[in-house]
Each structure stands twice: as C-alpha cells, then as structure tokens.
Design an enzyme around this catalytic site. Structure first.
Site, short mmCIF file in Angstrom:
data_model
loop_
_atom_site.label_atom_id
_atom_site.label_comp_id
_atom_site.label_asym_id
_atom_site.label_seq_id
_atom_site.Cartn_x
_atom_site.Cartn_y
_atom_site.Cartn_z
N TYR A 129 14.95 -16.11 53.62
CA TYR A 129 15.06 -14.65 53.54
C TYR A 129 14.32 -13.97 54.68
CZ TYR A 129 16.68 -14.94 48.66
OH TYR A 129 17.37 -15.21 47.53
N LYS A 167 -9.57 -23.77 29.04
CA LYS A 167 -8.76 -22.54 28.91
C LYS A 167 -7.66 -22.54 29.97
CE LYS A 167 -12.33 -20.18 31.56
NZ LYS A 167 -12.31 -18.98 32.37
#
Ligand SMILES: Cc1ncc(COP(=O)(O)O)c(C=O)c1O
Length: 376
Positions: free
Chosen positions: A263, A41
C-alpha cells in the site's frame, strides 16, 4: 514451489522449558524464604496464561498474579490451584468473580474490605501508592486503617501489603529508593504487628536491581518470559526468550527498478531484486509501525522488511538471499542460524517496550508449545 505441509502462516512457538529456566534463574536472585510470584496477566504477556503459569510453577514459582478477575477464573477453570492474586481494580461484579475463584484481592479503601466481608470473606493485600500514582492509597494512615479493618474482620484475612515501583527499570534513578523507603516505613511495622502479612513490592527490574526490594515475595512478569526488564539483550542477563514468531515465504517475485510493493508504494525498488511475501501482518500483531522498519530472518540471513505492513501480509527484500524459496520459514522474532531478532529490537524500532511487542500478538496467531524443541 509451494509451501510444504509444515509451513505455518503465522506461528508463535513458546518454549515452556525456557520459562521454567527463567523462573529458576530469577529464583537464584532471592534469599531463602522469599516467594516468587509469576505474573501471567494479559494471557501471560502474550505467551498463553495457563501454559505459562504451569511452567512457572514447575520452575519454582509458588504464587501467580493476574490483573483481572476473569483471568483468575480462567486459571482456576483450567485446574490451576496455586495461590493467586488479582492485582487490578475490581468492580463489585468482578470482586465476586475473583473471590469465587479463591483469588486474593487488593484493597486500599475500607469499604472494599467491607465488600469482601459481605461476600463471605477472602484474603486481602493492602496497597500503598508509594509513588506510582495509579492504584493504592498515598495515605499511609489510610493504608494502615484498611489493613486493620482486614485483620479485624472475622472472615477476612490480611494476607499481604504491597506497592509497585514506577522507575525500577531506570537504573540510577533516585525515585526508586524513595519509594522503597516509603513502603518499608509503612509495611514493616505492619508486619511486626501482623506477622502473617507478606510484604511484596518488586517487579523484575526491581528484583534484579536491589535485594532490599525483595521483602517476602517478588512479582515477576517480563523476566520469566525471557524478556529483558531493562530493554537490553536478555541473554546478557541469562534470560532466554521463550517466544518465537514466524511465518513463511508464500510468494517470491522479481522486482525491476521502479516497481513497488505494498500500500502507498512505500517501497520502490532502486535496483533489480526480488521480494518475498509473508502472509502475516498487523492482523496478527505485526505492527504497521514496522513498515520499512524491521528485519526478518530467512535462510539464516537478516533481510529488510520493505513496504507497508498490511493486515495480512508483509514484504521482504530478499535480493540478498538468492537461494530463498517459497515455503521457507521466515522468523520475525527469534533465531535462525547465527542471527537473532529479539522482542527488544522490535520494541526499539517501534519506540515501545518488549512487553507491548509480545502482548500485542493477536489471537489469530496460534501458540504452539514445546520444551526445547520437543512437543509439549
Ligand atoms: C502490580 C504489578 N506487579 C508486578 C508486575 C510485573 O512486572 P514485570 O513484568 O516488570 O516483572 C506488574 C506488571 O506490570 C504489575 O502491574
């Protein structure tokens, strides 16, 4: 110097031979006759579901499991024919998709069995919630009624009886044993009555922890990818990480004391150094929580990621690597020389689990497959 022709902005290299070996290694835990179901999955825990499924089957898995109907349909569309279980909850539309994909489905209510029958039939695994508190019924009598409904419907097959452990990876925890007892007390009499019913409960941790949890089949996810179910070093359990994540040095710059990177100026140099910029970021699944909180391998050296992880770039303090050059490979998960960065290490830094680290790699990162270095 600019990057050479082989440099890749972001790359997940997946060793299919490692998946095969991990499946075979887990298979050695099992007594004869116990089936191994490979859980693929979430795109094979980020490794690529189809390629992982084929590698797992080559390694000895005889079943596959996914969470969602569309995942089952995608495996069938890729030509994968192995027995397949959809473990998740299904809406009526999703049930149709799952059954059309010839997948087995999981039931815990009688009207779901009716819906399977109304669709033209299919194979059902009944789920007892022995303590996970998610899917399945807590009521063993209801689980038995659902199983009898499946066994009694002309076009429905009672194929399995299952549960899922909440604390298999917490060694020493008594709840695991309680769940195991609850499941066995319900499922074993059911199998006595309906001998074709395959009992399955164990995930990777339970499989390694307790042979009594193996029953007729185990459902293995994390371990087949070479990730440690206990969050420890996979190599210590003879599991080989199948995935490596890399980028390359796209820019190198001298940084004077007081100059910053990224940043918010979360890294300000205290001494002369140089930074390497790698063009990979949270847009690839390198989480922002790794800001000032990860190492990267360049030239076989372990160097600190410094400054804020941005969407498309990270910066590394390469002061300790005077030979670092533009174009050099940079490894975020994997090995270089004698150094190794595991998904478990990244998970610890992010206060999460290795599962989330590989599942979190986004589609922008190409997956490239190999077998021990040979293109596959
Ligand atoms: C129902 C179920 N079974 C088995 C597995 C496989 O577990 P693991 O990856 O820990 O082996 C999962 C994964 O979460 C699951 O949800």
């Amino acid at each position: 110097m600019t990057a050479g022709p082989t440099a890749m902005r972001a790359l997940a290299r997946v060793n299919l031979a490692a998946i095969e070996r991990n499946v075979a290694r887990m298979g050695r835990e099992l007594a004869g006759g116990v089936a191994l179901c490979a859980v693929v999955k979430a795109d094979g825990y980020g490794h690529g579901a189809q390629r992982a499924a084929r590698a797992a089957l080559a390694g000895g898995a005889t079943w596959l499991a996914v969470a969602a109907a569309d995942e089952a349909a995608a495996l069938r569309a890729a030509g994968i024919d192995a027995p397949l279980l959809v473990m998740g909850a299904l809406t009526p539309g999703e049930l149709t998709v799952a059954l059309d994909a010839r997948a087995d489905v999981v039931a815990w209510e009688e009207d779901f069995v009716d819906a399977v029958a109304a669709h033209g039939g299919g194979s059902v695994h009944v789920k007892l919630d022995s303590g996970m508190g998610r899917l399945g019924t807590r009521d063993a009598d209801q689980a038995t009624r659902v199983a009898e409904a499946a066994a009694g419907a002309a076009n429905v097959r009672l194929a399995g009886a299952m549960t899922h452990f909440a604390t298999a990876d917490e060694r020493g925890d008594a709840f695991f044993g309680e769940q195991l007892e609850r499941f066995a007390a319900w499922a074993e009499p059911l199998r006595n009555k309906h001998p074709q019913t395959a009992l399955h409960a164990a995930n990777s941790a339970a499989t390694l922890r307790d042979g009594a949890a193996h029953f007729d089949m185990v459902r293995l996810g994390v371990s087949i990818y070479g990730l440690d179910p206990f969050g420890e070093d996979p190599l210590a359990r003879e599991l080989q990480p199948a995935l490596e994540l890399s980028s390359y040095v796209a820019a190198l710059k001298a940084v004077a004391p007081g100059e910053s990177a990224g940043y918010g100026r979360r890294f300000v140099a205290e001494r002369e150094t140089h930074t390497a910029t790698l063009p990979i970021g949270y847009g690839d699944g390198v989480r922002r929580g790794l800001t000032n909180n990860a190492d990267v391998l360049i030239g076989g050296l372990r160097l600190p990621l410094v400054g804020t992880v941005s969407m498309d770039n990270v910066t590394v303090d390469a002061g300790a690597a005077p030979a670092a050059a533009c174009g050099d490979e940079a490894v975020l998960i994997g090995a270089q020389g004698d150094e190794r960065i595991t998904a478990e290490e990244v998970a610890r830094r992010l206060e999460t689990i290795n599962y989330e680290v590989t599942c979190g790699l986004l589609a922008r990162v190409p997956r490239v497959y190999h077998r021990d270095g040979e293109p596959a």
